[in-house]
Motif scaffolding. Structure first.
Motif, PDB file in Angstrom:
ATOM      1  N   PHE A 173      17.558  -2.890   4.042  1.00 56.93           N
ATOM      2  CA  PHE A 173      18.501  -2.190   4.745  1.00 56.93           C
ATOM      3  C   PHE A 173      18.466  -0.633   4.422  1.00 56.93           C
ATOM      4  CE2 PHE A 173      22.578  -0.258   4.820  1.00 56.93           C
ATOM      5  CZ  PHE A 173      22.804  -0.107   6.255  1.00 56.93           C
ATOM      6  N   SER A 174      18.339  -0.399   3.133  1.00 55.91           N
ATOM      7  CA  SER A 174      18.187   0.989   2.710  1.00 55.91           C
ATOM      8  C   SER A 174      16.843   1.808   3.095  1.00 55.91           C
ATOM      9  CB  SER A 174      18.326   1.062   1.115  1.00 55.91           C
ATOM     10  OG  SER A 174      19.292   0.533   0.596  1.00 55.91           O
ATOM     11  N   ILE A 175      15.790   0.900   3.279  1.00 57.35           N
ATOM     12  CA  ILE A 175      14.524   1.624   3.653  1.00 57.35           C
ATOM     13  C   ILE A 175      14.546   1.910   5.320  1.00 57.35           C
ATOM     14  CG2 ILE A 175      12.157   0.966   4.205  1.00 57.35           C
ATOM     15  CD1 ILE A 175      12.176  -0.431   1.719  1.00 57.35           C
ATOM     16  N   THR A 176      15.059   0.981   5.930  1.00 55.16           N
ATOM     17  CA  THR A 176      15.190   1.006   7.382  1.00 55.16           C
ATOM     18  C   THR A 176      16.395   2.178   7.798  1.00 55.16           C
ATOM     19  OG1 THR A 176      17.237  -0.559   7.633  1.00 55.16           O
ATOM     20  CG2 THR A 176      14.913  -1.336   7.903  1.00 55.16           C
ATOM     21  N   VAL A 177      17.310   2.489   7.140  1.00 47.59           N
ATOM     22  CA  VAL A 177      18.290   3.501   7.065  1.00 47.59           C
ATOM     23  C   VAL A 177      17.595   4.765   7.178  1.00 47.59           C
ATOM     24  CG1 VAL A 177      20.190   4.940   5.960  1.00 47.59           C
ATOM     25  CG2 VAL A 177      20.561   2.586   6.608  1.00 47.59           C
ATOM     26  N   VAL A 178      16.538   4.950   6.178  1.00 46.51           N
ATOM     27  CA  VAL A 178      15.850   6.291   6.046  1.00 46.51           C
ATOM     28  C   VAL A 178      15.077   6.395   7.324  1.00 46.51           C
ATOM     29  CG1 VAL A 178      13.879   7.408   4.481  1.00 46.51           C
ATOM     30  CG2 VAL A 178      15.800   5.908   3.336  1.00 46.51           C
ATOM     31  N   GLY A 179      14.409   5.590   7.575  1.00 44.57           N
ATOM     32  CA  GLY A 179      13.549   5.392   8.969  1.00 44.57           C
ATOM     33  C   GLY A 179      14.389   5.754  10.141  1.00 44.57           C
ATOM     34  N   TYR A 180      15.691   5.361  10.150  1.00 46.62           N
ATOM     35  CA  TYR A 180      16.474   5.408  11.417  1.00 46.62           C
ATOM     36  C   TYR A 180      17.133   7.047  11.333  1.00 46.62           C
ATOM     37  CZ  TYR A 180      20.291   4.883  14.505  1.00 46.62           C
ATOM     38  OH  TYR A 180      21.167   5.240  15.825  1.00 46.62           O
ATOM     39  N   GLY A 181      17.208   7.459  10.019  1.00 45.44           N
ATOM     40  CA  GLY A 181      17.521   9.083   9.849  1.00 45.44           C
ATOM     41  C   GLY A 181      16.496  10.050  10.235  1.00 45.44           C
ATOM     42  N   VAL A 182      15.278   9.590   9.871  1.00 44.19           N
ATOM     43  CA  VAL A 182      14.252  10.223  10.093  1.00 44.19           C
ATOM     44  C   VAL A 182      13.975  10.542  11.762  1.00 44.19           C
ATOM     45  CG1 VAL A 182      11.549  10.470  10.224  1.00 44.19           C
ATOM     46  CG2 VAL A 182      12.845   9.949   7.964  1.00 44.19           C
ATOM     47  N   ARG A 183      14.250   9.374  12.356  1.00 41.53           N
ATOM     48  CA  ARG A 183      13.889   9.431  13.745  1.00 41.53           C
ATOM     49  C   ARG A 183      15.106   9.945  14.557  1.00 41.53           C
ATOM     50  NH1 ARG A 183      12.044   3.994  16.764  1.00 41.53           N
ATOM     51  NH2 ARG A 183       9.980   4.752  15.759  1.00 41.53           N
ATOM     52  N   THR A 191      24.011  -3.670  -9.957  1.00 44.31           N
ATOM     53  CA  THR A 191      25.330  -3.652  -9.005  1.00 44.31           C
ATOM     54  C   THR A 191      25.568  -2.221  -8.310  1.00 44.31           C
ATOM     55  OG1 THR A 191      26.270  -5.491 -10.246  1.00 44.31           O
ATOM     56  CG2 THR A 191      27.731  -4.125  -8.714  1.00 44.31           C
ATOM     57  N   GLY A 192      25.284  -1.153  -9.378  1.00 46.46           N
ATOM     58  CA  GLY A 192      25.611   0.129  -8.875  1.00 46.46           C
ATOM     59  C   GLY A 192      24.766   0.417  -7.713  1.00 46.46           C
ATOM     60  N   LEU A 193      23.322   0.058  -7.716  1.00 47.82           N
ATOM     61  CA  LEU A 193      22.455   0.495  -6.865  1.00 47.82           C
ATOM     62  C   LEU A 193      22.534  -0.448  -5.446  1.00 47.82           C
ATOM     63  CD1 LEU A 193      19.022   0.756  -9.180  1.00 47.82           C
ATOM     64  CD2 LEU A 193      20.518   2.540  -8.021  1.00 47.82           C
ATOM     65  N   LEU A 194      22.883  -1.562  -5.550  1.00 43.02           N
ATOM     66  CA  LEU A 194      23.013  -2.559  -4.553  1.00 43.02           C
ATOM     67  C   LEU A 194      24.154  -2.219  -3.706  1.00 43.02           C
ATOM     68  CD1 LEU A 194      21.675  -5.834  -6.038  1.00 43.02           C
ATOM     69  CD2 LEU A 194      20.398  -4.420  -4.308  1.00 43.02           C
ATOM     70  N   TYR A 195      25.213  -1.805  -4.434  1.00 41.75           N
ATOM     71  CA  TYR A 195      26.251  -1.230  -3.570  1.00 41.75           C
ATOM     72  C   TYR A 195      26.132   0.104  -3.116  1.00 41.75           C
ATOM     73  CZ  TYR A 195      29.570  -5.109  -4.364  1.00 41.75           C
ATOM     74  OH  TYR A 195      30.068  -6.652  -4.393  1.00 41.75           O
ATOM     75  N   GLY A 196      25.796   0.994  -3.909  1.00 38.09           N
ATOM     76  CA  GLY A 196      25.783   2.384  -3.753  1.00 38.09           C
ATOM     77  C   GLY A 196      24.807   2.784  -2.511  1.00 38.09           C
ATOM     78  N   LEU A 197      23.467   2.163  -2.637  1.00 34.18           N
ATOM     79  CA  LEU A 197      22.627   2.670  -1.438  1.00 34.18           C
ATOM     80  C   LEU A 197      23.038   2.166   0.130  1.00 34.18           C
ATOM     81  CD1 LEU A 197      19.234   2.184  -3.364  1.00 34.18           C
ATOM     82  CD2 LEU A 197      20.528   4.428  -2.843  1.00 34.18           C
ATOM     83  N   PRO A 198      23.580   0.929  -0.119  1.00 32.29           N
ATOM     84  CA  PRO A 198      23.812   0.454   1.353  1.00 32.29           C
ATOM     85  C   PRO A 198      25.059   1.100   1.860  1.00 32.29           C
ATOM     86  CG  PRO A 198      23.246  -1.237   0.156  1.00 32.29           C
ATOM     87  CD  PRO A 198      23.246  -0.315  -0.908  1.00 32.29           C
ATOM     88  N   VAL A 199      26.261   1.287   1.053  1.00 39.26           N
ATOM     89  CA  VAL A 199      27.444   2.121   1.309  1.00 39.26           C
ATOM     90  C   VAL A 199      27.065   3.605   1.846  1.00 39.26           C
ATOM     91  CG1 VAL A 199      29.439   3.367   0.694  1.00 39.26           C
ATOM     92  CG2 VAL A 199      29.071   0.793   0.115  1.00 39.26           C
ATOM     93  N   LEU A 200      26.128   4.369   1.127  1.00 38.63           N
ATOM     94  CA  LEU A 200      25.604   5.521   1.741  1.00 38.63           C
ATOM     95  C   LEU A 200      24.763   5.380   3.108  1.00 38.63           C
ATOM     96  CD1 LEU A 200      25.271   8.598   0.780  1.00 38.63           C
ATOM     97  CD2 LEU A 200      23.052   7.700  -0.322  1.00 38.63           C
ATOM     98  N   GLY A 201      23.994   4.499   3.250  1.00 41.68           N
ATOM     99  CA  GLY A 201      23.447   4.032   4.195  1.00 41.68           C
ATOM    100  C   GLY A 201      24.214   3.839   5.517  1.00 41.68           C
ATOM    101  N   ILE A 202      25.322   2.905   5.287  1.00 41.09           N
ATOM    102  CA  ILE A 202      26.561   2.812   6.369  1.00 41.09           C
ATOM    103  C   ILE A 202      26.991   4.156   6.546  1.00 41.09           C
ATOM    104  CG2 ILE A 202      28.599   1.788   7.076  1.00 41.09           C
ATOM    105  CD1 ILE A 202      27.855  -0.501   5.382  1.00 41.09           C
ATOM    106  N   LEU A 203      27.188   5.012   5.864  1.00 40.32           N
ATOM    107  CA  LEU A 203      27.704   6.369   6.081  1.00 40.32           C
ATOM    108  C   LEU A 203      26.945   7.401   6.913  1.00 40.32           C
ATOM    109  CD1 LEU A 203      29.557   7.028   2.737  1.00 40.32           C
ATOM    110  CD2 LEU A 203      30.511   6.453   4.897  1.00 40.32           C
ATOM    111  N   LEU A 204      25.710   7.121   6.598  1.00 40.01           N
ATOM    112  CA  LEU A 204      24.683   7.822   7.383  1.00 40.01           C
ATOM    113  C   LEU A 204      24.214   7.388   8.836  1.00 40.01           C
ATOM    114  CD1 LEU A 204      22.347   8.463   4.415  1.00 40.01           C
ATOM    115  CD2 LEU A 204      23.581   9.793   5.217  1.00 40.01           C
ATOM    116  N   VAL A 205      24.335   6.050   8.945  1.00 38.15           N
ATOM    117  CA  VAL A 205      23.866   5.549  10.200  1.00 38.15           C
ATOM    118  C   VAL A 205      24.982   5.692  11.098  1.00 38.15           C
ATOM    119  CG1 VAL A 205      23.348   3.439  11.407  1.00 38.15           C
ATOM    120  CG2 VAL A 205      21.963   4.109   9.218  1.00 38.15           C
ATOM    121  N   LEU A 206      26.378   5.153  10.807  1.00 39.20           N
ATOM    122  CA  LEU A 206      27.433   5.252  11.709  1.00 39.20           C
ATOM    123  C   LEU A 206      28.404   6.149  11.602  1.00 39.20           C
ATOM    124  CD1 LEU A 206      28.491   1.166  11.527  1.00 39.20           C
ATOM    125  CD2 LEU A 206      27.008   2.437  13.405  1.00 39.20           C
TER     126      LEU A 206
END
Length: 526
Positions: A192-202, A262-277
């Motif tokens: 998910f974290s990787i696809t978020v970066v791709g979505y943001g680039v596009r 735990t910090g990474l597995l929570y932090g990166l997806p939460v940041l991703g949700i904020l960037l995508v939606l």
């Protein structure tokens, strides 16, 4: 954290500290099987701590949710992990969280605290985790349409009882299920974290307004209890302390690694949700599955916004196939979250029962599997009852009161740390210089960890207190501002019931407490 916690190793003689035990305890402990190594502890902790049921909700306050997550990891997760690493390394009895409280404050405190620790988990399994798993299936397999009641039952009941089955099986089997669950988390959240970066680039990164990461007190009050609920559980492997191959060395090392993961597995997806939606979309139970589905459009598909602002995501055939895999991974993550907690907390309840803080009948371990089968089945029955009640109580005042009571029952784990955290400080004086891990600044770490838990306990009973008790932003849906006292009563009655049941357990174990004997410490060479 110190180098000692990161490595978990010292070259000195290690002394194993045991609590006073009963003759019944000795008989049950003879059935335990040692299958739990350092890698198993790490994967077990990742399963315990990292879930997806709260990721969408963490983003409801915009960037402030991410900020408070980081603050909570640094000021709560790290200090509390140090305390629990000391307890897990210094006092290695089976049923760790219960035993620590009992050793520090007595059987009655141990019985009450441990019932709170246990009851959350079957309620959580039947009340939230089934819904989390179904949300992943709905988003990726059912076109966003909810399943019928019949289909929900046909999916939910096996979900619960398959968890019970794996809990019944020994750690020889259960640890591999936890390992699969941990790998599923790395795959799901990493992808998910990787696809978020791709979505943001596009499409451009959006969803966080200027200054959106700035925290404030209202978002602190709203989000920190949820965040803390997602960051507790470092002690859970110690529920199987005498099934570990080398608890004194492996527990601190496993906890240290899991804090980082735990910090990474929570932090990166939460940041991703904020960037995508956009912020108004990153809400509710399905927030994470919806954000994941939207990000998958980089593999083919489209996103459209209706006149009412609703976002519709359509995936191409290839992207849809990837979505099916992601939906199944969400199910695996939800399932293994419940499984690890059931495996651990059921052991603490069984231990309390053979230790004289509960009915002896529940304190039985299987000769064949080395697991507390009777308590496992009890957890399955409670989970099923909560699941059926959740389906049955769907509207009106009954639903309003039920949902509040359910939320409290799910949050009682936090209350149990009011007994667990100070036990580390209290027991420090009973521990010899055994060469094992010791938390630095134990007084400070205890006070800081307890301050977070006390705050969250107050907010459970008085939502919004300090910023607007029972104001619109804090009170549950369908509740009016003049119903605050009714709400408080709805919270207080289950709490009183839990305490009464726990005291009843303690009373039922009185006869077995008379058989207590002293078990001398034994030395173990590294």
């Amino acid at each position: 954290m110190s180098e000692a916690l990161r490595s978990g190793r010292k070259s000195t003689t290690l002394t194993v500290h045991h609590a006073p035990a009963t003759a019944d305890a000795a008989a049950e402990k003879a059935k335990l099987q040692k299958h739990f190594g350092r890698a198993d502890i790490f994967f077990f902790l990742v399963c315990t701590l990292v879930g997806v049921d709260g990721l969408g909700t963490l983003a409801t306050q915009g960037g402030a949710g991410f900020t408070w997550l980081v603050v909570s990891v640094l000021l709560f997760a790290v200090p509390s992990a140090m305390l629990l690493a000391e307890l897990g390394a210094g006092f290695t009895d089976e049923g760790g969280p219960y035993v620590w409280v009992r050793m520090a404050f007595g059987h009655l405190a141990g019985a009450v605290n441990n019932f709170f620790y246990w009851v959350t988990n079957p309620v959580w399994m039947g009340g939230t985790l089934v819904a989390t798993a179904l949300s992943g299936l709905v988003v990726f397999f059912n076109g966003e349409a909810d399943y019928s009641t019949t289909t929900t039952v046909l999916l939910g009941i096996p979900f619960i009882w398959l968890g019970v089955l794996f809990a019944v099986l020994s750690f020889r089997v259960g640890k591999w299920v936890a390992t699969i669950g941990a790998i599923a988390r790395f795959l799901l959240l990493g992808f998910f974290s990787i696809t978020v970066v791709g979505y943001g680039v596009r499409h451009g990164f959006h969803g966080i307004r200027a200054g959106g990461f700035k925290p404030d007190f209202s978002s602190f009050v709203a989000l920190v209890p949820l965040i803390l609920f997602s960051l507790v559980g470092f002690e859970l492997p110690s529920a199987a302390g005498e099934e570990m191959q080398d608890a004194k060395r492996d527990v601190p090392a496993g906890i240290a690694k899991s804090v980082i993961a735990t910090g990474l597995l929570y932090g990166l997806p939460v940041l991703g949700i904020l960037l995508v939606l956009p912020e108004d979309q990153a809400t509710g139970l399905a927030g994470f599955p919806q954000a994941l589905k939207q990000s998958l459009t980089i593999f083919g598909g489209s996103v459209s916004t209706g006149a009412d602002g609703a976002v519709t995501v359509s995936l191409s055939a290839g992207a849809e196939a990837i979505g099916w895999v992601m939906g199944l991974l969400i199910v695996v993550v939800a399932f293994t979250s419940g499984l690890t907690w059931i495996m651990g907390s059921d052991r603490t309840l069984a231990v309390s029962c053979y230790d004289g803080a509960g009915p002896r009948w529940f304190g039985a371990f299987s000769e064949r599997f080395g697991t507390p089968v009777r308590v496992n089945i009890l957890s399955g029955v409670v989970s099923t009852a909560v699941f059926v009640a959740t389906l049955s109580i769907t509207g009106g005042n009954a639903a309003k009161f039920f949902n509040v009571a359910l939320g409290l029952a799910i949050s009682t784990t936090l209350i149990s740390y009011l007994g667990i955290f100070p036990a580390a400080w209290r027991l420090r004086g009973q521990r010899a210089d055994d060469g094992g891990y010791r938390a630095p600044w134990i007084g400070v770490t205890t006070v800081v960890s307890m301050a977070f838990i006390v705050f969250c306990t107050v907010e459970l009973l008085f939502p919004g207190l300090g910023d607007g008790w029972f104001a619109e932003d804090y009170r549950p849906e369908e509740w009016a501002s003049d119903e605050r006292w009714s709400y408080l009563l709805t919270e207080a009655v289950p709490l009183a019931a839990f305490i009464a049941i726990a005291v009843g357990f303690w009373w039922a174990g009185a006869r077995h407490r008379r058989n207590e004997v002293v078990v001398l410490p034994e030395a173990r060479r590294p």
